[in-house]
Design a protein around this motif. Structure first.
Motif, short mmCIF file in Angstrom:
data_model
loop_
_atom_site.label_atom_id
_atom_site.label_comp_id
_atom_site.label_asym_id
_atom_site.label_seq_id
_atom_site.Cartn_x
_atom_site.Cartn_y
_atom_site.Cartn_z
N ASN A 112 0.83 -1.20 0.00
CA ASN A 112 0.00 0.00 0.00
C ASN A 112 0.87 1.26 0.00
OD1 ASN A 112 -1.75 2.23 1.18
ND2 ASN A 112 -3.25 0.57 1.02
N LEU A 113 0.41 2.27 -0.72
CA LEU A 113 1.18 3.51 -0.83
C LEU A 113 1.30 4.26 0.49
CD1 LEU A 113 -0.09 4.78 -4.29
CD2 LEU A 113 2.29 4.34 -3.68
N TRP A 114 0.38 4.02 1.41
CA TRP A 114 0.52 4.64 2.72
C TRP A 114 1.81 4.20 3.41
CZ3 TRP A 114 -2.13 8.45 5.21
CH2 TRP A 114 -3.33 8.88 4.61
N LEU A 115 2.13 2.93 3.27
CA LEU A 115 3.37 2.43 3.86
C LEU A 115 4.58 3.06 3.16
CD1 LEU A 115 4.95 0.53 5.70
CD2 LEU A 115 4.70 -1.27 3.96
N GLY A 116 4.51 3.16 1.84
CA GLY A 116 5.62 3.79 1.12
C GLY A 116 5.81 5.24 1.49
N ASN A 175 -2.65 2.82 -10.01
CA ASN A 175 -3.48 1.65 -9.72
C ASN A 175 -3.10 0.95 -8.41
OD1 ASN A 175 -5.01 1.86 -12.13
ND2 ASN A 175 -3.35 0.90 -13.28
N ILE A 176 -2.15 1.48 -7.68
CA ILE A 176 -1.73 0.88 -6.41
C ILE A 176 -2.66 1.36 -5.29
CG2 ILE A 176 0.17 0.65 -4.77
CD1 ILE A 176 2.11 1.06 -7.04
N ASP A 177 -2.95 0.46 -4.35
CA ASP A 177 -3.83 0.80 -3.22
C ASP A 177 -3.28 2.00 -2.45
OD1 ASP A 177 -5.44 -1.32 -3.86
OD2 ASP A 177 -4.56 -2.70 -2.39
N GLY A 178 -4.18 2.90 -2.08
CA GLY A 178 -3.81 4.09 -1.31
C GLY A 178 -3.61 5.32 -2.16
N PHE A 179 -3.63 5.15 -3.49
CA PHE A 179 -3.36 6.29 -4.36
C PHE A 179 -4.43 7.37 -4.23
CE2 PHE A 179 -3.84 8.61 -8.34
CZ PHE A 179 -2.55 9.06 -8.56
N ILE A 185 -5.08 14.16 -0.06
CA ILE A 185 -4.33 14.94 0.93
C ILE A 185 -3.30 15.83 0.27
CG2 ILE A 185 -2.73 14.78 2.88
CD1 ILE A 185 -4.09 12.15 3.64
N PHE A 186 -2.54 15.26 -0.67
CA PHE A 186 -1.37 15.96 -1.20
C PHE A 186 -1.60 16.66 -2.53
CE2 PHE A 186 0.53 12.63 1.51
CZ PHE A 186 1.31 13.43 2.34
N ALA A 187 -2.53 16.19 -3.34
CA ALA A 187 -2.61 16.72 -4.71
C ALA A 187 -4.04 16.85 -5.20
CB ALA A 187 -1.81 15.83 -5.65
#
Length: 355
Positions: A112-116, A175-179, A185-187
């Motif tokens: 998940n992108l949150w972890l990244g 297409n990754i989870d969390g996008f 929040i950011f964009a």
């Protein structure tokens, strides 16, 4: 019957010596770090209003604000660091390091992108800590330490990206989870009538307000001015010089990470060689906004005005139909003039305090 008449009380003696003239409003304003930038911003704004018809629309104004916010968010941290007497030449590259780290880690491991994003934040803060620690423990000027960090990150961005993806750009992460949640929040953006407002502008205003409050109202703000003005004297009166300066480097890294997340979630992919040269834009925004290169003088509002001038100029030249190659020449002239104005303002401020 006699009547007692009380004598009028004598006027209290003046605490000011004879002949002393209290500074008027004009002199107090001229001693403000941001006043030169404010005057320049008004002149440039009127100039492009007159010469570039497309500059006059509300859409153009908010586009300028967006352009200023992308530079201005990191410039806030760089300005605080410069007030604290240090520089960070890795600030431009770390923006792209943050985005590349998060995107490639999540793409390669399928997480998940949150972890990244969280791991990217930890990594960026570690870089800021390392910059500050090396500067304070070795005594090597921050210019050289962060120049080394700049080259390390620039090479790693290109080398690691090509090693992982086979190209010099990060993969598409849409297409990754969390996008979607991180993108809000950011964009994200919203409409106010026909005008598109990016949330980065609101984040920029928030960071400027927080930095301004810290400098003017918080004890940490006094520490920042103290370590930038005279670190030995600050240490003698109990200011934690090492902790303050390391914290400032980490603040620059945090804001660089924030803009890196914005760039990543707005464009879905990043070029590994991006960010080179932006470190000078942050410094120029701070200097134009009234921050001295010698430290100990400046404020966050001035840095924000400097970033706004950058946004106006970079887009105003295009709106006016001029060759955009002249933009860098304008930045150089603006920087030289800002240094001269800042020295004059600093002299007036010092004279007013002593007088």
């Amino acid at each position: 019957m006699s009547q007692t008449v009380e004598a009028a009380p004598a006027p209290a003696p003046s605490s000011e010596p004879p002949g002393r003239v209290r500074p008027g409003l004009a002199s107090r304003l001229m001693a403000r770090p941001e006043i030169g930038a404010l005057v320049a911003a008004i002149i440039i704004f009127i100039f492009f209003l007159a010469l570039a018809p497309s500059f006059r629309s509300a859409e153009s104004f908010f586009t300028v604000l967006y352009q200023a916010s992308v530079i201005g968010i990191v410039a806030v941290g760089v300005g605080l660091l410069m007030i604290g007497g240090e520089f960070d030449l890795s600030a431009g590259v770390i923006v792209y390091t943050a985005g590349l780290f998060a995107s490639m880690f999540c793409w390669y491991y399928g997480v998940n992108l949150w972890l990244g994003a969280a791991l990217s934040l930890v990594f960026c803060l570690l870089i800021g800590f390392l910059n500050g620690y090396l500067v304070m423990r070795t005594g090597i000027p921050s210019f050289l330490i962060t120049l080394g960090t700049f080259f390390v990150l620039q090479g790693a961005n290109l080398g690691v990206t090509k090693l992982v993806t086979g190209t010099v750009s990060s993969p598409d992460i849409s297409n990754i989870d969390g996008f979607d949640s991180l993108g809000k929040i950011f964009a994200s953006s919203f409409k106010v009538g026909p005008v598109t407002v990016w949330t980065s502008v609101l984040w920029w205003i928030l960071f400027v307000a927080l930095a301004a409050w810290t400098l003017q109202r918080a004890r940490v703000g006094n520490w920042i001015f103290a370590v930038g003005g005279n670190p030995d004297s600050a240490r003698a009166v109990g200011v934690p010089v090492v902790r303050t300066k390391i914290g400032l480097f980490m603040a620059v890294s945090f804001l660089g990470w924030f803009v890196g997340m914005h760039q990543l979630f707005r464009f879905n992919t990043l070029q590994a060689g991006g960010g080179v040269g932006n470190e000078f834009l942050y410094i120029i925004a701070a200097v134009v906004g009234g921050t001295l290169l010698t430290g100990g003088f400046g404020n966050a509002v001035g840095v924000a005005i400097g970033a706004f001038i950058f946004g106006m100029t970079s887009l105003g030249i295009i709106y006016a139909g001029w060759d955009p190659n002249w933009f860098k020449a304008f930045l150089g002239v603006m920087l030289l003039l800002a240094v001269l104005v800042n020295l004059y303002v600093k002299k007036m401020s010092t004279t007013r305090k002593v007088g």
